[in-house]
Scaffold this motif. Sequence first.
Motif, PDB file in Angstrom:
ATOM      1  N   PRO A 156      45.128  26.099  64.160  1.00  0.00           N
ATOM      2  CA  PRO A 156      46.067  25.246  63.190  1.00  0.00           C
ATOM      3  C   PRO A 156      45.564  23.881  62.712  1.00  0.00           C
ATOM      4  O   PRO A 156      45.932  23.449  61.905  1.00  0.00           O
ATOM      5  N   GLU A 157      44.278  23.666  63.289  1.00  0.00           N
ATOM      6  CA  GLU A 157      43.770  22.211  63.114  1.00  0.00           C
ATOM      7  C   GLU A 157      42.694  22.302  62.087  1.00  0.00           C
ATOM      8  O   GLU A 157      41.761  21.421  61.873  1.00  0.00           O
ATOM      9  N   GLY A 158      42.421  23.596  61.722  1.00  0.00           N
ATOM     10  CA  GLY A 158      41.247  23.948  60.878  1.00  0.00           C
ATOM     11  C   GLY A 158      41.354  23.586  59.346  1.00  0.00           C
ATOM     12  O   GLY A 158      42.673  23.170  59.254  1.00  0.00           O
ATOM     13  N   LEU A 159      40.615  23.762  58.580  1.00  0.00           N
ATOM     14  CA  LEU A 159      40.586  23.698  57.254  1.00  0.00           C
ATOM     15  C   LEU A 159      40.588  24.865  56.284  1.00  0.00           C
ATOM     16  O   LEU A 159      40.096  25.820  56.843  1.00  0.00           O
ATOM     17  N   VAL A 160      41.224  24.658  55.012  1.00  0.00           N
ATOM     18  CA  VAL A 160      41.214  25.960  54.276  1.00  0.00           C
ATOM     19  C   VAL A 160      40.953  25.525  52.951  1.00  0.00           C
ATOM     20  O   VAL A 160      41.319  24.566  52.268  1.00  0.00           O
ATOM     21  N   MET A 161      40.252  26.216  52.186  1.00  0.00           N
ATOM     22  CA  MET A 161      39.603  25.825  50.868  1.00  0.00           C
ATOM     23  C   MET A 161      41.046  25.695  49.989  1.00  0.00           C
ATOM     24  O   MET A 161      41.725  26.592  49.829  1.00  0.00           O
ATOM     25  N   ALA A 162      41.011  24.442  48.869  1.00  0.00           N
ATOM     26  CA  ALA A 162      42.179  24.305  48.209  1.00  0.00           C
ATOM     27  C   ALA A 162      41.878  25.278  46.705  1.00  0.00           C
ATOM     28  O   ALA A 162      40.665  25.552  46.829  1.00  0.00           O
ATOM     29  N   GLU A 163      43.077  25.681  46.057  1.00  0.00           N
ATOM     30  CA  GLU A 163      42.801  26.205  44.872  1.00  0.00           C
ATOM     31  C   GLU A 163      42.070  25.468  43.870  1.00  0.00           C
ATOM     32  O   GLU A 163      42.316  24.203  43.773  1.00  0.00           O
ATOM     33  N   PRO A 164      40.945  26.197  43.302  1.00  0.00           N
ATOM     34  CA  PRO A 164      40.129  25.662  42.370  1.00  0.00           C
ATOM     35  C   PRO A 164      40.781  25.296  41.202  1.00  0.00           C
ATOM     36  O   PRO A 164      41.782  25.917  40.870  1.00  0.00           O
ATOM     37  N   ASP A 165      40.179  24.215  40.472  1.00  0.00           N
ATOM     38  CA  ASP A 165      40.929  23.886  39.166  1.00  0.00           C
ATOM     39  C   ASP A 165      40.339  24.751  37.957  1.00  0.00           C
ATOM     40  O   ASP A 165      39.660  24.088  37.108  1.00  0.00           O
ATOM     41  N   TRP A 166      40.603  26.034  38.042  1.00  0.00           N
ATOM     42  CA  TRP A 166      40.079  26.910  36.953  1.00  0.00           C
ATOM     43  C   TRP A 166      41.245  27.890  36.531  1.00  0.00           C
ATOM     44  O   TRP A 166      42.178  28.202  37.465  1.00  0.00           O
ATOM     45  N   PRO A 167      41.412  28.229  35.280  1.00  0.00           N
ATOM     46  CA  PRO A 167      42.529  29.133  34.874  1.00  0.00           C
ATOM     47  C   PRO A 167      42.052  30.589  35.225  1.00  0.00           C
ATOM     48  O   PRO A 167      41.641  31.383  34.410  1.00  0.00           O
ATOM     49  N   ARG A 168      42.572  30.951  36.559  1.00  0.00           N
ATOM     50  CA  ARG A 168      42.210  32.308  37.047  1.00  0.00           C
ATOM     51  C   ARG A 168      43.623  32.837  37.689  1.00  0.00           C
ATOM     52  O   ARG A 168      44.280  32.010  38.207  1.00  0.00           O
ATOM     53  N   ARG A 169      43.504  34.058  37.782  1.00  0.00           N
ATOM     54  CA  ARG A 169      44.822  34.711  38.298  1.00  0.00           C
ATOM     55  C   ARG A 169      44.560  34.813  39.637  1.00  0.00           C
ATOM     56  O   ARG A 169      44.356  35.844  40.420  1.00  0.00           O
ATOM     57  N   TYR A 170      44.495  33.646  40.592  1.00  0.00           N
ATOM     58  CA  TYR A 170      44.201  33.706  41.953  1.00  0.00           C
ATOM     59  C   TYR A 170      45.453  34.534  42.631  1.00  0.00           C
ATOM     60  O   TYR A 170      46.602  34.129  42.283  1.00  0.00           O
ATOM     61  N   GLY A 171      44.990  35.198  43.518  1.00  0.00           N
ATOM     62  CA  GLY A 171      45.915  36.149  44.501  1.00  0.00           C
ATOM     63  C   GLY A 171      45.910  37.511  43.856  1.00  0.00           C
ATOM     64  O   GLY A 171      46.592  38.356  44.565  1.00  0.00           O
ATOM     65  N   GLN A 172      45.648  37.642  42.544  1.00  0.00           N
ATOM     66  CA  GLN A 172      45.637  39.096  41.923  1.00  0.00           C
ATOM     67  C   GLN A 172      44.158  39.421  41.950  1.00  0.00           C
ATOM     68  O   GLN A 172      43.068  38.714  41.936  1.00  0.00           O
ATOM     69  N   ASN A 173      44.153  41.050  41.948  1.00  0.00           N
ATOM     70  CA  ASN A 173      42.970  41.700  42.272  1.00  0.00           C
ATOM     71  C   ASN A 173      42.422  42.572  40.875  1.00  0.00           C
ATOM     72  O   ASN A 173      43.228  43.422  40.597  1.00  0.00           O
ATOM     73  N   PRO A 174      41.593  42.122  40.072  1.00  0.00           N
ATOM     74  CA  PRO A 174      41.145  42.919  39.002  1.00  0.00           C
ATOM     75  C   PRO A 174      40.494  44.222  39.172  1.00  0.00           C
ATOM     76  O   PRO A 174      40.100  44.908  38.218  1.00  0.00           O
ATOM     77  N   TYR A 175      40.336  44.481  40.798  1.00  0.00           N
ATOM     78  CA  TYR A 175      39.670  45.979  40.925  1.00  0.00           C
ATOM     79  C   TYR A 175      40.770  46.599  41.497  1.00  0.00           C
ATOM     80  O   TYR A 175      40.437  47.334  42.667  1.00  0.00           O
ATOM     81  N   VAL A 176      41.727  46.835  40.765  1.00  0.00           N
ATOM     82  CA  VAL A 176      42.885  47.583  41.478  1.00  0.00           C
ATOM     83  C   VAL A 176      42.323  49.130  41.894  1.00  0.00           C
ATOM     84  O   VAL A 176      41.819  49.681  41.161  1.00  0.00           O
ATOM     85  N   GLY A 177      42.575  49.466  43.164  1.00  0.00           N
ATOM     86  CA  GLY A 177      42.242  51.000  43.624  1.00  0.00           C
ATOM     87  C   GLY A 177      40.737  51.065  43.676  1.00  0.00           C
ATOM     88  O   GLY A 177      40.304  52.299  44.101  1.00  0.00           O
ATOM     89  N   TYR A 178      39.700  49.929  43.862  1.00  0.00           N
ATOM     90  CA  TYR A 178      38.602  50.439  43.744  1.00  0.00           C
ATOM     91  C   TYR A 178      37.960  50.846  45.142  1.00  0.00           C
ATOM     92  O   TYR A 178      37.134  51.794  45.131  1.00  0.00           O
ATOM     93  N   ASP A 179      38.593  50.467  46.250  1.00  0.00           N
ATOM     94  CA  ASP A 179      38.037  50.831  47.548  1.00  0.00           C
ATOM     95  C   ASP A 179      38.530  52.381  47.850  1.00  0.00           C
ATOM     96  O   ASP A 179      38.335  52.488  48.964  1.00  0.00           O
TER      97      ASP A 179
END
Length: 323
Positions: free
Chosen positions: A195-218
């Motif tokens: 809980p005291e750790g760090l997490v990378m903040a969301e980058p300032d780029w126009p991307r659909r973060y959280g979505q997977n462009p490789y649907v069903g790939y695996d």
Amino acid sequence: MRLLSLIAALVATFAVALPAFASPDAWRAEWPDTDFSTATVEDWSEIISGGPPKDGIPALSNPAFVPASETSGLSDREPVITLELDGARPRAYPIRYLTWHEIVNDEIDGTPVAVTFCPLCNSALVFDRRADGRVLSFGVSGKLRHSDMIMYDRQTESWWQQALGRAIVGELTGTELTQLPSWMESWAQYRDRHPEGLVMAEPDWPRRYGQNPYVGYDSAARPFLYNGEMPPHGIPPLVRVVRVGDRAWPLPRLAEAGRITEAGVTIDWEAGQASALDAREISEGRDVGTIRVRDADGNDLPHDLMFAFAFHAFFPDGTWMVP
């Protein structure tokens, strides 16, 4: 149908891949500062364009971080790459960002690191960026070999095979990066432990973060942009394997056992992590679990969680740890 959706998404995102070439001549105009006279590549037709040009997938440098306890917007099951360096606050790099950027150049208490993720191979590796007496900064070349990302360093424009951490073309050919112990786990597993750790903040780029462009790939029948041999022992090419050195343990075996101790390592599997390469929303991916790899003294070991076809391509003489 899911594979067709995957291909459509990839084409829409990156455009159609260019053909392979039997010599490096076709790449010289695009890469005038790369020394193609020095290389370990014997068959240049193995290198193809994945679609995007050089830096078309933008690597990140010096990202911002926020405390894990103050972070919202990440689902409990979403995968992150965890990095715990001695004496430093732990850091988590969400795959929702790395899916779209593939490389993060960071520095942790004086240690320069490259956090990398190749979606087409599911290969998530962290390297020390110091090599050949200098600190390197990495970008995405847009090239693939055996479906794995080829990185490049901005200091010499040498090409590096991400799955190996090794320069394969250019001035630094043959140089190997030091891989650091890291692993993929769910956001909840990381947050609850640190809980005291760090997490990378969301980058300032126009991307659909959280979505997977490789649907069903695996769960596809064959890898994308790969023409090599399929794995032995009847192992499906897109099954995840835990690679430690030149040995590979199929993930289904580990999930069934929960813990396996062999060849001087102990590998634990725990449920709770979503696949980043299954559903449209990463958080809704099926559970593939989290693995930890430790030595006899309980120390975390460098490893990879890659697809079986990629292990066979880069470690053709490797050992398959099957019953």
